[in-house]
Design a protein around this motif. Structure first.
Motif, PDB file in Angstrom:
ATOM      1  N   ASP A  24       0.849  -1.192   0.000  1.00 46.04           N
ATOM      2  CA  ASP A  24       0.000   0.000   0.000  1.00 46.04           C
ATOM      3  C   ASP A  24       0.882   1.239   0.000  1.00 46.04           C
ATOM      4  N   VAL A  25       0.822   1.995  -1.085  1.00 44.11           N
ATOM      5  CA  VAL A  25       1.649   3.205  -1.209  1.00 44.11           C
ATOM      6  C   VAL A  25       0.790   4.470  -1.135  1.00 44.11           C
ATOM      7  N   ALA A  26      -0.491   4.322  -0.777  1.00 44.11           N
ATOM      8  CA  ALA A  26      -1.439   5.438  -0.907  1.00 44.11           C
ATOM      9  C   ALA A  26      -1.456   6.372   0.299  1.00 44.11           C
ATOM     10  N   ASN A  27      -1.914   7.570   0.065  1.00 45.36           N
ATOM     11  CA  ASN A  27      -2.187   8.543   1.115  1.00 45.36           C
ATOM     12  C   ASN A  27      -3.582   9.122   0.903  1.00 45.36           C
ATOM     13  N   VAL A  28      -4.250   9.452   1.997  1.00 47.93           N
ATOM     14  CA  VAL A  28      -5.500  10.185   1.887  1.00 47.93           C
ATOM     15  C   VAL A  28      -5.149  11.669   1.805  1.00 47.93           C
ATOM     16  N   VAL A  56      -0.769  -6.993   4.094  1.00 47.62           N
ATOM     17  CA  VAL A  56      -0.567  -5.588   3.733  1.00 47.62           C
ATOM     18  C   VAL A  56       0.782  -5.099   4.258  1.00 47.62           C
ATOM     19  N   VAL A  57       1.539  -4.453   3.391  1.00 43.86           N
ATOM     20  CA  VAL A  57       2.794  -3.792   3.777  1.00 43.86           C
ATOM     21  C   VAL A  57       2.720  -2.347   3.296  1.00 43.86           C
ATOM     22  N   LYS A  58       2.842  -1.419   4.226  1.00 48.41           N
ATOM     23  CA  LYS A  58       2.855   0.003   3.851  1.00 48.41           C
ATOM     24  C   LYS A  58       4.278   0.401   3.515  1.00 48.41           C
ATOM     25  N   SER A  59       4.444   1.097   2.398  1.00 49.72           N
ATOM     26  CA  SER A  59       5.764   1.628   2.056  1.00 49.72           C
ATOM     27  C   SER A  59       5.625   2.677   0.963  1.00 49.72           C
ATOM     28  N   LEU A  60       6.665   3.429   0.722  1.00 57.10           N
ATOM     29  CA  LEU A  60       6.817   4.349  -0.416  1.00 57.10           C
ATOM     30  C   LEU A  60       5.904   5.573  -0.378  1.00 57.10           C
ATOM     31  N   ASN A  61       4.960   5.646   0.581  1.00 55.14           N
ATOM     32  CA  ASN A  61       4.010   6.758   0.581  1.00 55.14           C
ATOM     33  C   ASN A  61       4.647   8.085   1.003  1.00 55.14           C
ATOM     34  N   THR A  62       5.910   8.058   1.401  1.00 55.36           N
ATOM     35  CA  THR A  62       6.580   9.257   1.917  1.00 55.36           C
ATOM     36  C   THR A  62       7.392   9.994   0.858  1.00 55.36           C
ATOM     37  N   VAL A  63       7.332   9.518  -0.390  1.00 53.68           N
ATOM     38  CA  VAL A  63       8.060  10.201  -1.474  1.00 53.68           C
ATOM     39  C   VAL A  63       7.165  10.371  -2.690  1.00 53.68           C
ATOM     40  N   THR A 100       2.245   0.748  12.799  1.00 52.90           N
ATOM     41  CA  THR A 100       3.315   1.751  12.686  1.00 52.90           C
ATOM     42  C   THR A 100       3.184   2.575  11.415  1.00 52.90           C
ATOM     43  N   ALA A 101       2.307   2.150  10.492  1.00 49.28           N
ATOM     44  CA  ALA A 101       2.062   2.933   9.270  1.00 49.28           C
ATOM     45  C   ALA A 101       1.492   4.312   9.594  1.00 49.28           C
ATOM     46  N   HIS A 130      18.948   8.790   1.406  1.00 50.23           N
ATOM     47  CA  HIS A 130      17.611   9.015   1.952  1.00 50.23           C
ATOM     48  C   HIS A 130      16.884   7.678   2.093  1.00 50.23           C
ATOM     49  N   VAL A 131      15.830   7.685   2.899  1.00 54.13           N
ATOM     50  CA  VAL A 131      15.225   6.425   3.318  1.00 54.13           C
ATOM     51  C   VAL A 131      13.709   6.373   3.084  1.00 54.13           C
ATOM     52  N   ILE A 132      13.194   5.152   3.077  1.00 53.71           N
ATOM     53  CA  ILE A 132      11.750   4.927   3.114  1.00 53.71           C
ATOM     54  C   ILE A 132      11.447   3.953   4.255  1.00 53.71           C
ATOM     55  N   PHE A 133      10.181   3.656   4.453  1.00 58.98           N
ATOM     56  CA  PHE A 133       9.762   2.892   5.628  1.00 58.98           C
ATOM     57  C   PHE A 133       8.953   1.669   5.214  1.00 58.98           C
ATOM     58  N   LEU A 134       8.834   0.737   6.164  1.00 57.16           N
ATOM     59  CA  LEU A 134       8.126  -0.518   5.936  1.00 57.16           C
ATOM     60  C   LEU A 134       7.303  -0.816   7.189  1.00 57.16           C
TER      61      LEU A 134
END
Lengths: 216, 216
Positions: free
Chosen positions: B91-95, B127-134, B186-187, B149-153
């Protein structure tokens, strides 16, 4: 310089101690004058350190830091309203909800911020939000974490932000590592970030970290 | 590998195109099959690219990306429930609330997250949240921004996180720049961070940036 520090917890004493080290005069304020922790803190640091209540600490300072727990910040600055008029008020606080134990829940949202609530409570003060994105010891001694990590600045008054930048420089933050996000509403960003900070603290198992900014 | 991509907007096509470049087969899904943009996208990328509806794209994929707009993500994955069972769903989405125009308001809070809502909607998916921060182009091509630079999981299933890490590696994210924050709750952290991302975009006047992590 004379500096007022509202709040006598870990953050208030860390900032107060650092300001004394830097040669400033500091009056630390709590809800009521005579707070034992504040008195002991002031006695341990010599003539340039003193303690009192919020109103008196604010009146004393040419610049004032809000280091109270976020839940009590609006009440604290309201009780110090007269002493804050026309002054830079650096707000470093976060609202932390420990009602379910640690780690805290971060109630920050994108609809309002603590910094804006404080600005509305003391409209004649020049509120600048900063430093709330790092642990208290990193706030006042950024070299504890190696590398070009950054902090943020939000506020409506340009001269107040310039003055804040200078004080942050004394703490050890070079100008190019202090990102001016814009007006006071932009404080919502750094306040919401604390939700990520808490998870990073958990994952890294330390409070001694910060984020840096990479841009193309 | 066969990959399903839910969502045919900028993020979905960026991820779909990158996956095709990497040699995978991609079926991109929208609310209804025959979506003109999705059909055109698939035709432009040759035999390994196809388009359909959410359910069919999910069934097609051995792994599935949620790239729908956050407001519609729960409906999208619910309509694709059967095809998602037992699979990694990244899941890479943001509201993003654009009701007052740009920049968007970020409704993320520390009480729940989109990733958790998705996990509850499709409990048999991992479900794995990632990539939504870029930004979407940085998601699939991190060297666009120089530096570590980093991303999260975030996710509950270790094997799904391992598989996500591998895919992120194909995109160009080395393992040591993907920070595992813990379980799916933690997402909330990376989702709240977007409130800061929006202000940084404003202050830096670019979407081509990301944060790095400095620790003691």
């Amino acid at each position: 310089m004379k500096v007022g520090v509202l709040g006598t917890g870990t953050v208030g004493t860390a900032i107060g101690t650092r300001l004394i080290e830097l040669g400033h005069e500091v009056r630390i304020g709590s809800r009521e004058a005579g707070n034992e922790k504040a008195v002991t803190w002031a006695e341990s640091l010599g003539d340039r350190a003193s303690s009192s209540d919020f109103a008196d600490a604010a009146s004393f300072g040419q610049v004032v830091f809000n280091c109270t727990a976020g839940e009590g910040s609006v009440n604290a600055v309201t009780s110090a309203k007269d002493g804050l008029a026309g002054k830079l008020l650096i707000d470093v606080a976060n609202v932390l909800d420990f009602s379910n134990g640690p780690p805290p829940v971060i109630p920050a949202t994108d609809r309002d911020s603590l910094a804006e609530q404080i600005q509305r409570a003391v409209p004649e003060a020049h509120v600048v939000k900063s430093l709330n994105t790092v642990n208290n010891d990193v706030m006042v001694d950024p070299v504890r974490v190696q590398g070009d990590h950054v902090i943020f600045l939000s506020g409506d008054d340009q001269e107040a932000k310039r003055q804040a930048l200078e004080l942050l420089g004394e703490f050890g933050w070079p100008d190019d590592r202090v990102i001016d996000l814009g007006d006071i509403t932009t404080a919502r960003g750094p306040e919401m970030y604390v939700g990520l900070w808490v998870r990073l603290m958990g994952a890294l198992d330390t409070t001694q970290f910060n984020i840096g900014l990479f841009r193309d």
